[in-house]
Write an enzyme that holds these catalytic residues in place. Structure first.
Site, short mmCIF file in Angstrom:
data_model
loop_
_atom_site.label_atom_id
_atom_site.label_comp_id
_atom_site.label_asym_id
_atom_site.label_seq_id
_atom_site.Cartn_x
_atom_site.Cartn_y
_atom_site.Cartn_z
N TYR A 82 -15.42 -4.42 27.04
CA TYR A 82 -15.17 -5.79 27.80
C TYR A 82 -13.91 -6.36 27.14
O TYR A 82 -13.75 -6.40 25.76
CB TYR A 82 -16.31 -6.38 27.89
N CYS A 83 -13.17 -7.17 27.89
CA CYS A 83 -12.22 -7.93 27.57
C CYS A 83 -12.30 -9.29 28.02
O CYS A 83 -13.45 -9.62 28.45
CB CYS A 83 -10.87 -7.30 27.77
N ALA A 84 -11.21 -9.90 28.43
CA ALA A 84 -11.35 -11.42 29.03
C ALA A 84 -11.82 -11.18 30.60
O ALA A 84 -12.44 -11.91 31.15
CB ALA A 84 -10.16 -12.11 29.09
N GLY A 86 -11.44 -7.57 32.28
CA GLY A 86 -11.79 -6.21 32.66
C GLY A 86 -10.74 -5.33 32.57
O GLY A 86 -11.15 -4.05 33.04
N PHE A 111 -15.21 -10.72 30.33
CA PHE A 111 -16.24 -11.99 29.55
C PHE A 111 -16.16 -13.00 30.67
O PHE A 111 -17.22 -13.71 30.78
CB PHE A 111 -15.50 -12.42 28.40
#
Length: 113
Positions: A82-84, A86, A111
């Site tokens: 995951y990142c900020a 997607g 996130f």
């Protein structure tokens, strides 16, 4: 550089990655975590300080290819990135698939989701 010479935009690359990468919803996250999936945060360290999913391992996108094999020698080990939002995680997951990892997912919405 002439931008008209570019063949694919960031959005194009993300769309292509979405065709190859399994994407899960935040609602699915608990179930896969209970099945032994490792959650990997591919955000930068400063973003990681803003909050993190419980139990997530930080491997920033910029060093993922270099660090992943030393941390996960078994290419069948289940991973969810995951990142900020997607999108970086989609691209990172596609890269891991290209490296030979076989059970890779990306968290829809990242996130923020």
């Amino acid at each position: 550089m002439d931008r008209t010479a570019l063949r694919n935009s960031y959005e194009d690359l993300c769309a292509a990655a979405r065709e190859k990468v399994r994407v899960i919803t935040p609602a699915d996250l608990g179930a896969i975590r209970n099945q032994g999936t490792t959650i990997i945060d591919v955000r930068d360290a400063d973003e990681h300080q803003e909050g993190v999913l419980p139990g997530a391992v930080l491997i920033p996108r910029g060093s993922l290819e270099k660090e992943i094999q030393s941390r996960f020698e078994d290419p069948t080990h289940p991973l969810c990135l995951y990142c900020a939002t997607g999108k970086r995680s989609l691209l990172a997951a596609r890269t891991l698939l290209e490296m030979g990892f076989t059970d890779v997912r990306s968290l829809e919405g990242g996130f923020a989701g």
